[in-house]
Write an enzyme that holds these catalytic residues in place. Structure first.
Site, PDB file in Angstrom:
ATOM      1  N   TYR A  55      76.707  28.068 -38.377  1.00  0.00           N
ATOM      2  CA  TYR A  55      75.751  27.615 -37.361  1.00  0.00           C
ATOM      3  C   TYR A  55      75.266  28.767 -36.483  1.00  0.00           C
ATOM      4  CZ  TYR A  55      77.764  22.955 -38.384  1.00  0.00           C
ATOM      5  OH  TYR A  55      78.216  21.812 -38.981  1.00  0.00           O
ATOM      6  N   HIS A 113      84.701  24.466 -44.684  1.00  0.00           N
ATOM      7  CA  HIS A 113      83.399  23.797 -44.570  1.00  0.00           C
ATOM      8  C   HIS A 113      83.001  23.054 -45.849  1.00  0.00           C
ATOM      9  CE1 HIS A 113      79.504  24.188 -42.012  1.00  0.00           C
ATOM     10  NE2 HIS A 113      79.567  23.018 -42.598  1.00  0.00           N
TER      11      HIS A 113
END
Length: 289
Positions: A55, A113
């Site tokens: 991010y 992730h």
């Protein structure tokens, strides 16, 4: 459980720590606005921020934590190993980068992730997370986007580590995070986690707004005088999930936290059992590398 939910509700994890029942997501939140919106989420009552290496906003999120005036122990911060950093050494470097960019003394939760890279890389990543947890850098560890076959593989690896090093030395899958909503309820994964006490987080809980015109949802919006987003977040909470709504709009950040003054009935919850399998995001659970 759902009757007593509030923005202060927390769930116990297998690690022994607790996780707030509502999180604030910062996926695709630009770094130059992340600090502002995270600070606003704290003002609204959130105490849980879900970030990730990919991010590129861990630093501003950490600045918001430091500037909030809220004790660090009262805020729950998550990051994630990026798919490109799978494997033992790469994951160690990823963890170190998280600390250099955030300046935090510890990170509450670090997830894998996605289950990419093959079995050796996945296991190496888990081992690096486990060592960081044992060193006190990370409090809880878990996975994101794992299919049940990936979960079974990890469970077997945890058992191997325990056989080598002793009971409890393989780590605990404290949290699993997936895209979850009425059009992607993932009953197989949810059942796997429920049997083992794994806390389930839900990203894309409002389906990126793509289902707001669904007749079943519109009926509930009218009945409860709530927005479609609020109804979907309430569904997620009543399922026992930890939803992670994201927004850079201050009014929507407030709206998404205003979900504790109404309740969906059992019949209304059942009406949202669509049986569909319709991801609105990526779906690494199906990967077989």
């Amino acid at each position: 459980m759902a009757n007593d939910l509030s923005i202060k509700t927390e769930y116990p994890m297998l690690s022994g720590y607790k996780i707030p029942a509502l999180g604030f997501g910062v996926y695709q939140t630009p770094a130059d606005v992340a600090e502002e919106v995270v600070l606003h989420s704290f003002k609204v009552g959130y105490r849980h921020v879900d970030s990730a290496r990919v991010y590129r906003n861990e630093g501003p999120c950490a600045e918001a934590i430091k500037k909030s005036g809220i004790p660090r122990s009262k805020i729950f911060f998550t990051s994630k190993v990026p798919p490109r950093a799978m494997g033992y050494e790469a994951t160690k470097a990823s963890i170190n980068s998280s600390f250099s960019q955030t300046g935090l003394e510890y990170i509450d939760l670090y997830l894998i992730h996605a289950p990419y890279g093959g079995k050796e890389a996945r296991c190496g990543t888990w081992l690096a997370l486990l060592e960081a947890q044992q060193a006190g850098q990370i409090r809880s560890i878990g996975v994101s986007n794992y299919g049940t076959h990936h979960l079974d593989e990890l469970e077997s690896y945890v058992q191997e580590l325990e056989a080598q090093n002793g009971k409890g030395k393989g780590g605990e899958i404290s949290v699993g995070q997936w895209e979850l909503h009425p059009w992607l309820a993932r009953p197989d994964i949810v059942e796997w986690c429920r049997k083992r006490g794994v806390v389930i987080q839900a990203y894309c809980p409002i389906v990126r707004g793509q289902r707001f015109e669904e007749p079943v949802l519109k009926g509930l919006v009218e009945k409860h005088e709530k927005t479609a987003a609020q109804v979907l977040l309430r569904w997620s909470l009543q399922k026992g999930f930890v939803p992670l709504p994201k927004s850079v709009t201050l009014s929507r950040i407030e709206e998404n936290a205003d979900v504790f003054d109404f309740r969906l009935t059992d019949e209304e919850m059942k009406s949202l059992e669509t049986g569909e399998y319709a991801p609105c995001s990526w779906d690494p659970t199906t990967s077989n590398d």
